[in-house]
Design an enzyme around this catalytic site. Structure first.
Site, PDB file in Angstrom:
ATOM      1  N   ARG A 169       0.862  -1.177   0.000  1.00 35.85           N
ATOM      2  CA  ARG A 169       0.000   0.000   0.000  1.00 35.85           C
ATOM      3  C   ARG A 169       0.899   1.227   0.000  1.00 35.85           C
ATOM      4  O   ARG A 169       2.048   1.186   0.471  1.00 35.85           O
ATOM      5  CB  ARG A 169      -0.891   0.014   1.242  1.00 35.85           C
ATOM      6  CG  ARG A 169      -1.844  -1.175   1.359  1.00 35.85           C
ATOM      7  CD  ARG A 169      -2.666  -1.078   2.637  1.00 35.85           C
ATOM      8  NE  ARG A 169      -3.620  -2.164   2.768  1.00 35.85           N
ATOM      9  CZ  ARG A 169      -3.387  -3.303   3.410  1.00 35.85           C
ATOM     10  NH1 ARG A 169      -2.203  -3.498   3.988  1.00 35.85           N
ATOM     11  NH2 ARG A 169      -4.320  -4.240   3.489  1.00 35.85           N
ATOM     12  N   LYS A 203      -2.935  -2.484   7.599  1.00 37.34           N
ATOM     13  CA  LYS A 203      -4.195  -2.094   8.219  1.00 37.34           C
ATOM     14  C   LYS A 203      -4.395  -2.872   9.517  1.00 37.34           C
ATOM     15  O   LYS A 203      -4.014  -4.040   9.629  1.00 37.34           O
ATOM     16  CB  LYS A 203      -5.362  -2.371   7.273  1.00 37.34           C
ATOM     17  CG  LYS A 203      -5.457  -1.393   6.111  1.00 37.34           C
ATOM     18  CD  LYS A 203      -6.716  -1.657   5.300  1.00 37.34           C
ATOM     19  CE  LYS A 203      -6.890  -0.614   4.198  1.00 37.34           C
ATOM     20  NZ  LYS A 203      -8.120  -0.849   3.400  1.00 37.34           N
ATOM     21  N   HIS A 272      -2.572   2.113  -5.672  1.00 38.85           N
ATOM     22  CA  HIS A 272      -3.316   0.904  -5.352  1.00 38.85           C
ATOM     23  C   HIS A 272      -3.562   0.048  -6.587  1.00 38.85           C
ATOM     24  O   HIS A 272      -3.768  -1.165  -6.471  1.00 38.85           O
ATOM     25  CB  HIS A 272      -4.643   1.266  -4.676  1.00 38.85           C
ATOM     26  CG  HIS A 272      -4.978   0.356  -3.534  1.00 38.85           C
ATOM     27  ND1 HIS A 272      -4.227   0.307  -2.373  1.00 38.85           N
ATOM     28  CD2 HIS A 272      -5.964  -0.566  -3.378  1.00 38.85           C
ATOM     29  CE1 HIS A 272      -4.749  -0.587  -1.550  1.00 38.85           C
ATOM     30  NE2 HIS A 272      -5.801  -1.140  -2.144  1.00 38.85           N
ATOM     31  N   ARG A 275      -0.856  -2.362  -6.644  1.00 40.97           N
ATOM     32  CA  ARG A 275      -1.104  -3.433  -5.662  1.00 40.97           C
ATOM     33  C   ARG A 275      -2.093  -4.451  -6.237  1.00 40.97           C
ATOM     34  O   ARG A 275      -1.898  -5.663  -6.108  1.00 40.97           O
ATOM     35  CB  ARG A 275      -1.631  -2.821  -4.368  1.00 40.97           C
ATOM     36  CG  ARG A 275      -2.018  -3.831  -3.285  1.00 40.97           C
ATOM     37  CD  ARG A 275      -2.355  -3.068  -1.992  1.00 40.97           C
ATOM     38  NE  ARG A 275      -3.116  -3.861  -1.048  1.00 40.97           N
ATOM     39  CZ  ARG A 275      -2.582  -4.679  -0.140  1.00 40.97           C
ATOM     40  NH1 ARG A 275      -1.271  -4.842  -0.109  1.00 40.97           N
ATOM     41  NH2 ARG A 275      -3.344  -5.338   0.705  1.00 40.97           N
ATOM     42  N   HIS A 298      -4.278  -9.513   3.877  1.00 39.18           N
ATOM     43  CA  HIS A 298      -5.726  -9.518   4.056  1.00 39.18           C
ATOM     44  C   HIS A 298      -6.103 -10.369   5.261  1.00 39.18           C
ATOM     45  O   HIS A 298      -5.628 -11.496   5.407  1.00 39.18           O
ATOM     46  CB  HIS A 298      -6.432 -10.075   2.815  1.00 39.18           C
ATOM     47  CG  HIS A 298      -6.424  -9.141   1.656  1.00 39.18           C
ATOM     48  ND1 HIS A 298      -6.677  -9.551   0.354  1.00 39.18           N
ATOM     49  CD2 HIS A 298      -6.213  -7.806   1.579  1.00 39.18           C
ATOM     50  CE1 HIS A 298      -6.603  -8.512  -0.465  1.00 39.18           C
ATOM     51  NE2 HIS A 298      -6.330  -7.440   0.253  1.00 39.18           N
ATOM     52  N   TYR A 307      -9.853 -11.145  -6.626  1.00 34.23           N
ATOM     53  CA  TYR A 307      -8.886 -11.173  -7.726  1.00 34.23           C
ATOM     54  C   TYR A 307      -9.099 -12.373  -8.639  1.00 34.23           C
ATOM     55  O   TYR A 307      -8.599 -12.393  -9.765  1.00 34.23           O
ATOM     56  CB  TYR A 307      -7.457 -11.164  -7.172  1.00 34.23           C
ATOM     57  CG  TYR A 307      -7.129  -9.879  -6.473  1.00 34.23           C
ATOM     58  CD1 TYR A 307      -6.917  -8.705  -7.187  1.00 34.23           C
ATOM     59  CD2 TYR A 307      -7.075  -9.809  -5.082  1.00 34.23           C
ATOM     60  CE1 TYR A 307      -6.648  -7.509  -6.550  1.00 34.23           C
ATOM     61  CE2 TYR A 307      -6.804  -8.616  -4.436  1.00 34.23           C
ATOM     62  CZ  TYR A 307      -6.597  -7.472  -5.173  1.00 34.23           C
ATOM     63  OH  TYR A 307      -6.347  -6.286  -4.531  1.00 34.23           O
TER      64      TYR A 307
END
Length: 331
Positions: A169, A203, A272, A275, A298, A307
């Site tokens: 990120r 995150k 992004h 990414r 994730h 994806y």
């Protein structure tokens, strides 16, 4: 609608005309808490700040004190935002900011219940992530930047290779330091044998380690060889700007946009997107969803599964070519 109702709808839905206007102290305190203790990304803080301005304007137009806001107020304001054309995802961000604020006030015993709890944004279709094709991604990575300063060219190339080669990120990228330390949020380790690993804080304050590929390692070495020409003395940041300090996510976005134009790419490229491209291309090549989930950081594999929908035609061709039951055999 009556004039008063129209004024309320406008106040709740329109963006701030004076974004520099200071928020009340109690809201500034929560944003400070998010920045210092929760370490939210600058982009998230910007979105939450605008969400709080919407809350203040709506409460002033009603009028109702912020500490006396009830669920019916929040539902009305969310409906007005939707009626004024704000996208469901944007409304969800606004409600998330409001919910977090009132939860914080509840933890500090300023309110007895959270008026935003249970209020949800309108449902929206889940758009597919926008990824570059393999050819466009490689063209961007292999394009030689045209900045007049050789050091800046090396830095820009390093930025592209780390974003695409590691799936970082933009906040994780700019937080990287040259070396690990007690104060470092992220850093890159060079290991015996030429290997390298990027250690980042993602995150939810989740740490993860991502291998740095050979092309990114070469770009990193080229940048480190000239980094001293730009970096201020004692600056720990891996990537620095013209003034010698840590580069910002806004600077990365601007440089990436310019680099994509120079490389002749037909789409607007943002960090992004690289990414997404990293994840999509890796999944196409490996088929290992769990590995891609770990590399992206994730929490849920459901987030990574999006994806698998990016290039169904590609996957269908692989199936047709490889699976023994994919096609009927000729007699």
């Amino acid at each position: 609608a009556p004039a008063a109702a129209r004024r309320l709808m406008t106040a709740a839905a329109e963006p701030a005309t004076e974004p520099q206007a200071a928020l009340p102290d109690e809201l500034q305190a929560w944003l400070q808490h998010l920045q210092v203790e929760r370490r939210l990304a600058p982009r998230t803080l910007t979105l939450y700040t605008e969400a709080l301005r919407r809350l203040v304007r709506a409460a002033q137009a009603h009028p109702v004190p912020l500490l006396q806001v009830q669920s019916h107020h929040v539902r009305r304001w969310a409906a007005q935002l939707h009626g004024q054309g704000l996208a469901p995802r944007s409304i969800a961000i606004v409600l998330a900011a409001w919910r977090g604020l009132y939860r914080w006030w509840g933890d500090n015993r300023k309110i007895s219940s959270n008026p935003v709890e249970g209020v949800r944004a309108p449902k929206a279709g889940r758009p597919l992530p926008k990824a570059l094709s393999v050819d466009h991604a490689v063209a961007l990575a292999e394009h030689e930047p045209t900045a007049p300063d050789p050091a800046m060219r090396a830095r820009d190339h390093c930025v592209v290779e780390l974003l695409y080669g590691c799936g970082l990120r933009v906040g994780e990228l700019v937080a990287l330091d040259v070396a690990g330390s007690a104060e470092a949020v992220g850093w890159i380790d060079r290991e015996p044998g030429g290997e390298a690993t990027a250690h980042v804080l993602g995150k939810g304050s989740k740490r993860r380690s991502v291998p740095v590929g050979s092309a990114a390692r070469q770009a990193l070495d080229d940048w480190l060889a000239v980094r001293g020409q730009l970096a201020k003395a004692g600056e720990p940041a891996l990537l620095v700007g013209k003034r010698g300090g840590r580069i910002t996510d806004g600077q990365v976005r601007a440089r990436l946009k310019a680099l994509a134009l120079q490389a002749g790419l037909p789409v607007h490229v943002h960090p992004h997107m690289l990414r997404h491209s990293f994840a999509s291309h890796l999944l196409q090549s490996s088929g290992d969803l769990r590995a891609v989930q770990e590399l992206l950081g994730h929490a849920s594999i459901a987030t990574t599964q999006v994806y698998t929908r990016l290039d169904f035609q590609h996957l269908a061709k692989v199936y047709d070519a490889a699976h023994p039951r994919a096609r009927k055999r000729g007699a």
